[in-house]
Structure formats: structure tokens, C-alpha cells
Motif scaffolding. Structure first.
Motif, PDB file in Angstrom:
ATOM      1  N   ILE A 157       0.852  -1.196   0.000  1.00 29.14           N
ATOM      2  CA  ILE A 157       0.000   0.000   0.000  1.00 29.14           C
ATOM      3  C   ILE A 157       0.885   1.244   0.000  1.00 29.14           C
ATOM      4  O   ILE A 157       2.032   1.207   0.436  1.00 29.14           O
ATOM      5  N   ILE A 158       0.325   2.359  -0.482  1.00 26.92           N
ATOM      6  CA  ILE A 158       1.076   3.613  -0.478  1.00 26.92           C
ATOM      7  C   ILE A 158       0.438   4.658   0.431  1.00 26.92           C
ATOM      8  O   ILE A 158       0.991   5.742   0.600  1.00 26.92           O
ATOM      9  N   ASN A 159      -0.719   4.343   1.015  1.00 31.66           N
ATOM     10  CA  ASN A 159      -1.337   5.275   1.960  1.00 31.66           C
ATOM     11  C   ASN A 159      -2.214   4.520   2.950  1.00 31.66           C
ATOM     12  O   ASN A 159      -2.510   3.330   2.787  1.00 31.66           O
ATOM     13  N   ILE A 175       2.581  -4.123   3.466  1.00 33.15           N
ATOM     14  CA  ILE A 175       3.883  -3.624   3.049  1.00 33.15           C
ATOM     15  C   ILE A 175       3.695  -2.144   2.761  1.00 33.15           C
ATOM     16  O   ILE A 175       2.983  -1.767   1.828  1.00 33.15           O
ATOM     17  N   ALA A 176       4.294  -1.307   3.592  1.00 39.71           N
ATOM     18  CA  ALA A 176       4.158   0.141   3.444  1.00 39.71           C
ATOM     19  C   ALA A 176       5.192   0.628   2.431  1.00 39.71           C
ATOM     20  O   ALA A 176       6.390   0.669   2.719  1.00 39.71           O
ATOM     21  N   VAL A 177       4.728   0.954   1.228  1.00 42.63           N
ATOM     22  CA  VAL A 177       5.624   1.387   0.152  1.00 42.63           C
ATOM     23  C   VAL A 177       5.714   2.908   0.209  1.00 42.63           C
ATOM     24  O   VAL A 177       4.858   3.621  -0.298  1.00 42.63           O
ATOM     25  N   ALA A 178       6.773   3.389   0.837  1.00 41.03           N
ATOM     26  CA  ALA A 178       6.929   4.811   1.101  1.00 41.03           C
ATOM     27  C   ALA A 178       7.775   5.488   0.036  1.00 41.03           C
ATOM     28  O   ALA A 178       8.204   4.870  -0.947  1.00 41.03           O
ATOM     29  N   ALA A 179       8.038   6.760   0.238  1.00 42.97           N
ATOM     30  CA  ALA A 179       8.838   7.534  -0.707  1.00 42.97           C
ATOM     31  C   ALA A 179      10.223   6.918  -0.858  1.00 42.97           C
ATOM     32  O   ALA A 179      10.820   6.459   0.113  1.00 42.97           O
ATOM     33  N   GLY A 180      10.710   6.895  -2.079  1.00 34.43           N
ATOM     34  CA  GLY A 180      12.058   6.413  -2.341  1.00 34.43           C
ATOM     35  C   GLY A 180      12.163   4.973  -2.760  1.00 34.43           C
ATOM     36  O   GLY A 180      13.241   4.503  -3.119  1.00 34.43           O
ATOM     37  N   ALA A 181      11.055   4.233  -2.734  1.00 33.36           N
ATOM     38  CA  ALA A 181      11.095   2.820  -3.109  1.00 33.36           C
ATOM     39  C   ALA A 181      11.275   2.674  -4.613  1.00 33.36           C
ATOM     40  O   ALA A 181      10.866   3.529  -5.393  1.00 33.36           O
ATOM     41  N   GLY A 182      11.882   1.563  -5.026  1.00 30.71           N
ATOM     42  CA  GLY A 182      12.080   1.309  -6.444  1.00 30.71           C
ATOM     43  C   GLY A 182      10.811   0.857  -7.118  1.00 30.71           C
ATOM     44  O   GLY A 182       9.911   0.307  -6.483  1.00 30.71           O
ATOM     45  N   GLY A 183      10.713   1.084  -8.430  1.00 31.85           N
ATOM     46  CA  GLY A 183       9.511   0.683  -9.156  1.00 31.85           C
ATOM     47  C   GLY A 183       8.310   1.488  -8.690  1.00 31.85           C
ATOM     48  O   GLY A 183       8.417   2.651  -8.304  1.00 31.85           O
ATOM     49  N   ALA A 192       5.775   9.074   8.467  1.00 29.89           N
ATOM     50  CA  ALA A 192       4.359   9.436   8.484  1.00 29.89           C
ATOM     51  C   ALA A 192       3.482   8.231   8.168  1.00 29.89           C
ATOM     52  O   ALA A 192       2.450   8.004   8.825  1.00 29.89           O
ATOM     53  N   LEU A 193       3.871   7.435   7.168  1.00 34.86           N
ATOM     54  CA  LEU A 193       3.054   6.296   6.764  1.00 34.86           C
ATOM     55  C   LEU A 193       2.969   5.254   7.870  1.00 34.86           C
ATOM     56  O   LEU A 193       1.877   4.763   8.201  1.00 34.86           O
ATOM     57  N   LEU A 194       4.100   4.915   8.473  1.00 38.47           N
ATOM     58  CA  LEU A 194       4.086   3.938   9.559  1.00 38.47           C
ATOM     59  C   LEU A 194       3.341   4.465  10.774  1.00 38.47           C
ATOM     60  O   LEU A 194       2.627   3.720  11.453  1.00 38.47           O
ATOM     61  N   GLN A 195       3.494   5.734  11.053  1.00 41.23           N
ATOM     62  CA  GLN A 195       2.799   6.343  12.185  1.00 41.23           C
ATOM     63  C   GLN A 195       1.288   6.199  12.035  1.00 41.23           C
ATOM     64  O   GLN A 195       0.583   5.850  12.990  1.00 41.23           O
ATOM     65  N   GLU A 196       0.783   6.453  10.833  1.00 44.16           N
ATOM     66  CA  GLU A 196      -0.658   6.350  10.610  1.00 44.16           C
ATOM     67  C   GLU A 196      -1.139   4.902  10.701  1.00 44.16           C
ATOM     68  O   GLU A 196      -2.197   4.621  11.267  1.00 44.16           O
ATOM     69  N   ILE A 197      -0.369   3.973  10.141  1.00 38.95           N
ATOM     70  CA  ILE A 197      -0.760   2.564  10.174  1.00 38.95           C
ATOM     71  C   ILE A 197      -0.742   2.027  11.600  1.00 38.95           C
ATOM     72  O   ILE A 197      -1.675   1.340  12.041  1.00 38.95           O
ATOM     73  N   ARG A 198       0.315   2.336  12.352  1.00 34.87           N
ATOM     74  CA  ARG A 198       0.434   1.809  13.711  1.00 34.87           C
ATOM     75  C   ARG A 198      -0.556   2.428  14.693  1.00 34.87           C
ATOM     76  O   ARG A 198      -0.730   1.925  15.801  1.00 34.87           O
ATOM     77  N   ALA A 199      -1.231   3.480  14.279  1.00 30.52           N
ATOM     78  CA  ALA A 199      -2.265   4.067  15.142  1.00 30.52           C
ATOM     79  C   ALA A 199      -3.452   3.129  15.303  1.00 30.52           C
ATOM     80  O   ALA A 199      -4.213   3.239  16.268  1.00 30.52           O
ATOM     81  N   TRP A 200      -3.614   2.171  14.365  1.00 33.97           N
ATOM     82  CA  TRP A 200      -4.781   1.286  14.432  1.00 33.97           C
ATOM     83  C   TRP A 200      -4.457  -0.184  14.153  1.00 33.97           C
ATOM     84  O   TRP A 200      -5.258  -1.076  14.446  1.00 33.97           O
ATOM     85  N   PHE A 201      -3.272  -0.492  13.604  1.00 33.81           N
ATOM     86  CA  PHE A 201      -2.966  -1.860  13.192  1.00 33.81           C
ATOM     87  C   PHE A 201      -1.712  -2.365  13.898  1.00 33.81           C
ATOM     88  O   PHE A 201      -0.654  -1.741  13.824  1.00 33.81           O
ATOM     89  N   SER A 208       9.004  -0.418   2.888  1.00 37.84           N
ATOM     90  CA  SER A 208       9.751  -0.300   1.649  1.00 37.84           C
ATOM     91  C   SER A 208      10.053   1.168   1.381  1.00 37.84           C
ATOM     92  O   SER A 208       9.192   2.023   1.555  1.00 37.84           O
ATOM     93  N   GLY A 209      11.280   1.439   0.945  1.00 37.35           N
ATOM     94  CA  GLY A 209      11.612   2.804   0.587  1.00 37.35           C
ATOM     95  C   GLY A 209      13.050   3.156   0.858  1.00 37.35           C
ATOM     96  O   GLY A 209      13.400   3.540   1.975  1.00 37.35           O
ATOM     97  N   ALA A 210      13.937   2.995  -0.129  1.00 41.98           N
ATOM     98  CA  ALA A 210      15.336   3.404  -0.044  1.00 41.98           C
ATOM     99  C   ALA A 210      16.111   2.653   1.035  1.00 41.98           C
ATOM    100  O   ALA A 210      17.028   3.206   1.639  1.00 41.98           O
ATOM    101  N   ILE A 211      15.772   1.394   1.277  1.00 42.56           N
ATOM    102  CA  ILE A 211      16.467   0.588   2.279  1.00 42.56           C
ATOM    103  C   ILE A 211      17.491  -0.295   1.572  1.00 42.56           C
ATOM    104  O   ILE A 211      17.127  -1.200   0.832  1.00 42.56           O
TER     105      ILE A 211
END
Length: 347
Positions: A157-159, A175-183, A192-201, A208-211
Motif C-alpha cells: 500500500i502507499i497510503n 507492506i508500506a511502500v513509502a517515498a524512495g522505493a524502487g519501481g 508518516a506512513l508507519l505512524q498512521e498505520i500503527r495508530a490502528w494496526f 519499503s523505501g530506499a532501504i
């Protein structure tokens, strides 16, 4: 005394697994099949690039290897790929019970134009693939068919909105596909993305993202992910199904050589600028894209065979190496990062 959750492989550094790191830490939320990895990494499925050789090498090295089902062409080849991977990993485990292979994953493109989905799903169910990754759509039937035989499902997901939809439809994790990921990638900060997801899940989440180094793997965990999703670094490996020019470009490039655009497939993604130029495109003036025209309806290798994707983390890649050697590097860096943070905390 060896700490709980640690595994020592011969000639390899001890690395914390996913269980309890010590008696004072709670167990992590991952399913049992993913709690005994060498380091918390899933190698992402890459179009064209990921093949059985790469997946087998990744799993033997102790991380989850994966490939898109559509990489097996024609469709009948998918059964051959799955048979080879399961057979070789099973043989490895019989010979090396002290360091068994990690599980592998298959990526299904769950887009309405993918006419192969039903066929490919039948094969992954037949072979009881341990982990299924879904992209470009969440499907209840895919999740139900996988969980019925004991497999787990991760949806990229991207959001946060897409994350909710996937879990509501039955995905095991995200799989949180954040800024900087390939493809294909999102544009949101991983924090920001992980913060929002972990608020409820509180279930399994990979980031994913530039790792591309072990410190970034640990940072993903610190930010709230259970696992890191590493892709582009594995393009520059001997086993990868990529031409030598692609592999060398990964070695020679860094973040400044990446462009985020939706002009290639209709969905935003990160691509190597030199390949855009080589195909007659102007990075400063990319053509408009129509997302509705995106299609996975045939087996032709489409335009992006010559327009190469990569994430912003490729500056960490300094040479073309074997997949096992790359995992060794990630493991050393991961252990060093843990030690470095431990020293800072003690101070």
C-alpha cells in the motif's frame, strides 16, 4: 549465554531473530513462519529481475526471497518455478538443519487486467506457497484461498486508506511502500506512513523505501515496522535476471539519478534517469500518463524492460556481488547498528 531470539550460523554473525530478543522484551507480532529469519528482511519481488536463482539464494542466505508470478513466462512455467524453488529449499533444509532456508513469497498483481491471476493463484495454492504478496488491488478470494492452507498474505500500500481496505478484506499484514522505493512507489514519508498505520494496526508490517543497508533495516524497525523490504540492491547481484548494464548502473548511480514519474506505466514509480534519456524521454518534461490504460493482460515484456526502475537507496551499492554476499553485508551492518545504538543508550 546466547540470548533468546538469537541464532548463530556457522561462519556468520549472530543476528537477532524475530522472537523475543531477551526476557524483558515482548514477542513481536509476526506469524511464526517469519520469526526465524537471519535478519528482518523481505527481498521484494522485482518485475523481470526476480527469478528462481535469486529467490533460492536469498532464502538460503536467511531472508525471504520473492518473485512476481508474472515473471514466469509463459504461464505454464510458474509450476516449474515453484517446483524448483520448493525442491531446492527442501533439499537445503535436509542438509543444513542448523541453518534452514527462509520461506519464500510469490507476488500476485491483483489488477483487473491480469488475466493470469486465477491460473497463478491455483498454482500457488497447489504448492502451498508460504507467503503471498498482493499488489494493485486487494482481493478477498486471494486472501481466503491462501489462508485456507496456512499461508499468510501481505498487501502493498502507499497510503493509510489502502491499508484499511486491505486489512478489511482479509490480508494478514501490510507492506508500506513509502517515498524512495524502487519501481511503483508512494510519495509519503516512511515515518508518516508507519505512524498512521500503527495508530490502528498491530499486525505484521514491512517497510519499503530506499532501504539498502543494515542500518536502514534497523531504522525501519525503530520506526514501527517488523521487517524491511529490500529490492534495488539485489538488482546488482550475480543471480538477478538483469543485463550487465543495468547491474552496473545500480553500482554507478545514487539518489540524484532517480526520477519519480507515472509516465512509464500509469502508476507513479522511481526510474533511472539515464534509461529515460536513452529511450528518447526528457526527464524535465515527461509525457502525461493515463492510469486507466495500465494493463497486465498479455505476456509481452513491455516498455519498462529498457526503462529500468530503482529506489533512492542505491548509493549504498558499491559492487555487483552474489546475493548471499549482499545478505552478509546487510547482516554485519545490522549488528553494528544495534551495537552502536546500545552504546549510545548506555552513555
Amino acid at each position: 549465554m546466547q540470548a533468546v531470539g538469537m541464532r548463530v550460523w556457522p561462519n556468520r554473525p549472530a543476528v537477532a531473530c524475530f522472537g523475543q530478543i531477551n526476557e524483558n522484551e515482548p514477542p513481536m507480532s509476526l506469524p511464526p513462519i517469519m520469526q526465524n529469519l537471519r535478519i528482518p528482511v523481505i527481498a521484494s519481488p522485482m518485475f523481470i529481475v526476480s527469478n528462481p536463482e535469486l529467490v533460492i539464494a536469498q532464502c538460503k542466505a536467511g531472508i525471504v526471497g520473492s518473485f512476481p508470478a508474472l515473471n514466469a513466462r509463459p504461464a505454464e512455467a510458474l509450476a516449474e518455478w515453484l517446483d524448483r524453488i520448493t525442491s531446492e529449499l527442501g533439499e537445503h533444509n535436509s542438509k543444513h538443519p542448523d541453518r534452514p532456508a527462509a520461506p519464500f513469497a510469490v507476488n500476485h498483481i491483483v489488477h483487473r487486467s491480469n488475466v493470469r491471476l486465477e491460473h497463478d493463484l491455483e498454482q500457488t495454492v497447489k504448492f502451498k506457497v508460504p507467503i503471498i504478496i498482493t499488489s494493485l488491488g486487494a482481493r478477498e478470494d486471494v486472501y481466503a484461498a491462501t489462508t485456507a492452507y496456512g499461508g499468510i498474505t501481505l498487501h502493498d500500500i502507499i497510503n493509510d486508506n489502502f491499508a484499511h481496505k486491505a486489512i478489511e478484506k482479509g490480508a494478514t499484514g501490510l507492506i508500506a511502500v513509502a517515498a524512495g522505493a524502487g519501481g511503483h512507489a508512494g510519495a509519503t514519508s516512511p515515518f508518516a506512513l508507519l505512524q498512521e498505520i500503527r495508530a490502528w494496526f498491530d499486525g505484521p508490517v514491512a517497510l519499503s523505501g530506499a532501504i539498502a543497508n543494515g542500518g536502514a533495516v534497523l531504522a525501519a524497525q525503530a520506526a514501527g515496522a517488523d521487517l524491511a523490504y529490500v529490492g534495488s540492491a539485489f538488482i546488482a547481484t550475480h543471480e538477478a535476471n538483469a543485463v550487465e548494464g543495468y547491474k552496473q548502473m545500480i553500482v554507478d548511480s545514487n539518489a540524484k539519478d532517480i526520477l519519480y514519474t507515472n509516465a512509464i506505466s500509469g502508476v507513479h514509480g522511481n526510474y533511472l534517469i539515464p534509461t529515460l534519456v536513452a529511450n528518447g524521454l526528457d526527464p524535465a518534461n515527461m509525457p502525461a500518463a493515463d492510469k486507466s490504460q495500465m494493463s497486465f493482460a498479455d505476456n509481452r515484456v513491455r516498455a519498462w524492460k529498457d526503462i529500468w526502475g530503482a529506489g533512492q537507496g542505491i548509493g549504498a551499492v558499491k559492487a555487483v556481488v552474489g546475493a548471499a554476499e549482499l545478505v552478509d553485508r546487510l547482516a554485519r551492518e545490522y549488528v553494528a547498528a544495534r551495537a552502536r545504538l546500545g552504546l549510545r543508550a548506555a552513555a
